[in-house]
Design a protein around this motif. Structure first.
Motif, PDB file in Angstrom:
ATOM      1  N   ASP A  29       6.566   9.476   7.256  1.00  0.00           N
ATOM      2  CA  ASP A  29       6.994   8.087   7.375  1.00  0.00           C
ATOM      3  C   ASP A  29       6.169   7.241   6.433  1.00  0.00           C
ATOM      4  O   ASP A  29       4.949   7.420   6.333  1.00  0.00           O
ATOM      5  CB  ASP A  29       6.811   7.590   8.811  1.00  0.00           C
ATOM      6  N   LEU A  30       6.822   6.302   5.760  1.00  0.00           N
ATOM      7  CA  LEU A  30       6.139   5.399   4.838  1.00  0.00           C
ATOM      8  C   LEU A  30       5.621   4.210   5.628  1.00  0.00           C
ATOM      9  O   LEU A  30       6.394   3.515   6.290  1.00  0.00           O
ATOM     10  CB  LEU A  30       7.096   4.936   3.735  1.00  0.00           C
ATOM     11  N   PHE A  42       0.318   3.544  -4.984  1.00  0.00           N
ATOM     12  CA  PHE A  42       0.373   4.650  -4.039  1.00  0.00           C
ATOM     13  C   PHE A  42       0.927   4.181  -2.709  1.00  0.00           C
ATOM     14  O   PHE A  42       0.952   2.993  -2.403  1.00  0.00           O
ATOM     15  CB  PHE A  42      -0.986   5.344  -3.885  1.00  0.00           C
ATOM     16  N   ALA A  43       1.403   5.145  -1.938  1.00  0.00           N
ATOM     17  CA  ALA A  43       2.026   4.888  -0.649  1.00  0.00           C
ATOM     18  C   ALA A  43       1.151   5.430   0.468  1.00  0.00           C
ATOM     19  O   ALA A  43       0.573   6.509   0.338  1.00  0.00           O
ATOM     20  CB  ALA A  43       3.398   5.549  -0.602  1.00  0.00           C
ATOM     21  N   LEU A  44       1.069   4.688   1.555  1.00  0.00           N
ATOM     22  CA  LEU A  44       0.359   5.150   2.743  1.00  0.00           C
ATOM     23  C   LEU A  44       1.365   5.857   3.640  1.00  0.00           C
ATOM     24  O   LEU A  44       2.436   5.322   3.936  1.00  0.00           O
ATOM     25  CB  LEU A  44      -0.265   3.973   3.490  1.00  0.00           C
ATOM     26  N   MET A  45       1.029   7.061   4.062  1.00  0.00           N
ATOM     27  CA  MET A  45       1.967   7.911   4.793  1.00  0.00           C
ATOM     28  C   MET A  45       1.471   8.190   6.210  1.00  0.00           C
ATOM     29  O   MET A  45       0.263   8.220   6.459  1.00  0.00           O
ATOM     30  CB  MET A  45       2.145   9.244   4.064  1.00  0.00           C
ATOM     31  N   ALA A  46       2.423   8.402   7.123  1.00  0.00           N
ATOM     32  CA  ALA A  46       2.116   8.765   8.512  1.00  0.00           C
ATOM     33  C   ALA A  46       2.928  10.001   8.875  1.00  0.00           C
ATOM     34  O   ALA A  46       4.006  10.238   8.319  1.00  0.00           O
ATOM     35  CB  ALA A  46       2.460   7.626   9.451  1.00  0.00           C
ATOM     36  N   GLU A  47       2.415  10.786   9.808  1.00  0.00           N
ATOM     37  CA  GLU A  47       3.136  11.970  10.273  1.00  0.00           C
ATOM     38  C   GLU A  47       4.390  11.536  11.009  1.00  0.00           C
ATOM     39  O   GLU A  47       4.377  10.560  11.756  1.00  0.00           O
ATOM     40  CB  GLU A  47       2.250  12.798  11.209  1.00  0.00           C
ATOM     41  N   ARG A  48       5.482  12.268  10.786  1.00  0.00           N
ATOM     42  CA  ARG A  48       6.748  11.948  11.451  1.00  0.00           C
ATOM     43  C   ARG A  48       6.612  12.213  12.939  1.00  0.00           C
ATOM     44  O   ARG A  48       6.031  13.184  13.355  1.00  0.00           O
ATOM     45  CB  ARG A  48       7.877  12.819  10.898  1.00  0.00           C
ATOM     46  N   GLY A  49       7.133  11.324  13.726  1.00  0.00           N
ATOM     47  CA  GLY A  49       7.111  11.489  15.175  1.00  0.00           C
ATOM     48  C   GLY A  49       5.881  10.885  15.820  1.00  0.00           C
ATOM     49  O   GLY A  49       5.990  10.098  16.744  1.00  0.00           O
ATOM     50  N   THR A  50       4.691  11.232  15.340  1.00  0.00           N
ATOM     51  CA  THR A  50       3.467  10.724  15.969  1.00  0.00           C
ATOM     52  C   THR A  50       3.041   9.385  15.398  1.00  0.00           C
ATOM     53  O   THR A  50       2.429   8.582  16.092  1.00  0.00           O
ATOM     54  CB  THR A  50       2.301  11.714  15.800  1.00  0.00           C
ATOM     55  N   GLY A  51       3.331   9.145  14.133  1.00  0.00           N
ATOM     56  CA  GLY A  51       2.918   7.893  13.500  1.00  0.00           C
ATOM     57  C   GLY A  51       1.452   7.872  13.122  1.00  0.00           C
ATOM     58  O   GLY A  51       0.941   6.839  12.702  1.00  0.00           O
ATOM     59  N   CYS A  52       0.756   9.013  13.247  1.00  0.00           N
ATOM     60  CA  CYS A  52      -0.666   9.081  12.891  1.00  0.00           C
ATOM     61  C   CYS A  52      -0.815   9.056  11.369  1.00  0.00           C
ATOM     62  O   CYS A  52      -0.075   9.728  10.659  1.00  0.00           O
ATOM     63  CB  CYS A  52      -1.297  10.356  13.435  1.00  0.00           C
ATOM     64  N   TYR A  53      -1.790   8.311  10.906  1.00  0.00           N
ATOM     65  CA  TYR A  53      -2.031   8.194   9.473  1.00  0.00           C
ATOM     66  C   TYR A  53      -2.333   9.572   8.894  1.00  0.00           C
ATOM     67  O   TYR A  53      -3.168  10.313   9.405  1.00  0.00           O
ATOM     68  CB  TYR A  53      -3.194   7.241   9.221  1.00  0.00           C
ATOM     69  N   LYS A  93       8.467  -1.851   7.728  1.00  0.00           N
ATOM     70  CA  LYS A  93       8.936  -1.555   9.081  1.00  0.00           C
ATOM     71  C   LYS A  93       9.233  -0.063   9.187  1.00  0.00           C
ATOM     72  O   LYS A  93       9.592   0.572   8.198  1.00  0.00           O
ATOM     73  CB  LYS A  93      10.218  -2.334   9.378  1.00  0.00           C
ATOM     74  N   PRO A  94       9.128   0.510  10.374  1.00  0.00           N
ATOM     75  CA  PRO A  94       9.442   1.935  10.538  1.00  0.00           C
ATOM     76  C   PRO A  94      10.878   2.237  10.137  1.00  0.00           C
ATOM     77  O   PRO A  94      11.775   1.426  10.347  1.00  0.00           O
ATOM     78  CB  PRO A  94       9.237   2.175  12.037  1.00  0.00           C
TER      79      PRO A  94
END
Length: 159
Positions: A29-30, A42-53, A93-94
């Motif tokens: 997730d972006l 650069f883009a900050l990314m999060a794990e899909r589903g958990t939203g953890c950085y 936004k998500p």
């Protein structure tokens, strides 16, 4: 690390030893995009589903894709997640999913680059489109079903 068969270890630079990196491609997730003059974006990314950085990824898209990304980020600007305060980041936004190439076997993203993205924003227009599509498929199915059964009658239990 890899080495040629039969070669012995020697300190210093050698062609007998090779450092190999193994990459993986995953979806994340972006969270936001950081763009500063004179620095790579650069883009900050999060794990899909958990939203953890998960880390950051360099944006190496071609010009057209990059412009589409900037437009999408501006259209869906959001607020910073709790605990993340970085002034140069434009938060999103998500709903924006990115394909990222990164080093395999690492807990966080390392040597990561953003390869592609797609939007999964939930809105009235998308919902209406899916309803319309479902209605059209129902009509098509109901129109086709009687002719299908006439041309291909079902077989009895005995074959």
């Amino acid at each position: 690390m890899s080495k040629r068969r039969g070669s012995k270890y020697r300190s210093g630079t050698s062609t007998n030893w090779l450092k190999a990196k193994c990459y993986a491609i995953g979806e994340f997730d972006l969270l936001g995009v950081e763009r500063e003059a004179g620095k790579p974006a650069f883009a900050l990314m999060a794990e899909r589903g958990t939203g953890c950085y998960a880390g950051s990824a360099f944006i190496i898209l071609n010009r057209d894709m990059r412009e589409r990304l900037w437009k999408r980020v501006q259209e869906h600007a959001g607020t910073a997640p709790k605990g993340m305060k970085r002034p140069a980041i434009q938060w999103v936004k998500p709903g924006l999913v990115a394909t990222v190439k990164h080093l395999r076997g690492e807990e966080d993203l390392r040597h990561a680059s953003l390869q592609d993205f797609r939007g999964q924003f939930r809105g009235n227009r998308n919902r209406a489109w899916f309803r319309y599509r479902a209605r059209m498929l129902d009509k098509l199915f109901l129109a086709y079903l009687p002719t299908f059964w006439e041309e291909n009658p079902p077989l009895g239990l005995d074959g």
